[in-house]
Design a protein around this motif. Sequence first.
Motif, mmCIF file in Angstrom:
data_model
loop_
_atom_site.group_PDB
_atom_site.id
_atom_site.type_symbol
_atom_site.label_atom_id
_atom_site.label_comp_id
_atom_site.label_asym_id
_atom_site.label_seq_id
_atom_site.Cartn_x
_atom_site.Cartn_y
_atom_site.Cartn_z
ATOM 1 N N GLY A 87 1.436 4.522 -2.814
ATOM 2 C CA GLY A 87 1.287 5.807 -2.408
ATOM 3 C C GLY A 87 -0.075 5.996 -1.423
ATOM 4 N N ARG A 88 -0.254 4.941 -0.652
ATOM 5 C CA ARG A 88 -1.466 4.924 0.170
ATOM 6 C C ARG A 88 -1.077 4.867 1.590
ATOM 7 N NH1 ARG A 88 -5.065 0.471 -2.630
ATOM 8 N NH2 ARG A 88 -6.205 0.783 -0.592
ATOM 9 N N LEU A 120 0.930 -1.213 -0.150
ATOM 10 C CA LEU A 120 -0.109 -0.245 0.056
ATOM 11 C C LEU A 120 0.916 1.283 -0.285
ATOM 12 C CD1 LEU A 120 -2.675 -1.261 2.560
ATOM 13 C CD2 LEU A 120 -2.974 -0.733 -0.297
ATOM 14 N N CYS A 121 2.002 1.292 0.771
ATOM 15 C CA CYS A 121 2.793 2.372 0.731
ATOM 16 C C CYS A 121 3.602 2.635 -0.621
ATOM 17 C CB CYS A 121 3.907 2.261 1.764
ATOM 18 S SG CYS A 121 5.176 3.413 1.912
ATOM 19 N N THR A 174 -1.642 4.141 5.386
ATOM 20 C CA THR A 174 -2.594 3.319 6.155
ATOM 21 C C THR A 174 -2.268 3.227 7.533
ATOM 22 O OG1 THR A 174 -3.114 2.125 4.078
ATOM 23 C CG2 THR A 174 -4.204 1.277 6.130
#
Length: 224
Positions: free
Chosen positions: A152-153, A148-149, A155
């Motif tokens: 670009g997200r 996810l990183c 969390t």
Amino acid sequence: MSPERKTFRRIGPDQRREAMICAMLEIIAEDGIAAATTRAVAARAGVTPGLIRHYFDSKDALLSAAYQQHMTDLTHATCGVGQGASAAARLVAFIEAGLRAPVVSAEAVSLWAGFLTHAQQSPQMHEVHAQTYREFRDHLQGLIADALCEAGRATSTAALRRHAIACNAVIDGLWLEGGVLPDAFAPGELVAIGLASIGAMLGLPLAQNAQTATQDMIQIRITP
């Protein structure tokens, strides 16, 4: 089935302990947990029942050690893949490994099922179950966080934990069905379902990543 008696040979303490655990797993896989008596394990491992009691203070302790070995082997077979690739590719490799042989097998599920009732009744085995579950889930959570990183997200830790629990449930469910009913699924079907389902849950194109990784490997193989 009567246990196979092995010829005695001089081995070190660690190897002897491992032989007892392996004997326990073999007997449970072949004939069920009720057949895995101390005498049967001793005969299969080529040791005396008294020597088993020297290494394990109870049959429950030996069962717990065997259960931990089985679950650790499954975890290592799933987690030890995809090193050095992108974060998404590592997550894909983890899911694929968990939904293919040798992790998905009738023997692996049979052993797990044989231990499960005892894991609920024995505090020692219950702790092994909790520990191995946490290790697997925490590794999965790390892979999800990285993927996810990479996308670009950012969390939260709480959300990542929920993702890991849910994705682990998908893998476990498909693993169970694949081991119990191996002929019910086409080759690669469990992997495809797992990637599509987990990809949808996380909002990541995991199936597309899997296809790209396969094409890259083919290109590497044919490039002179």
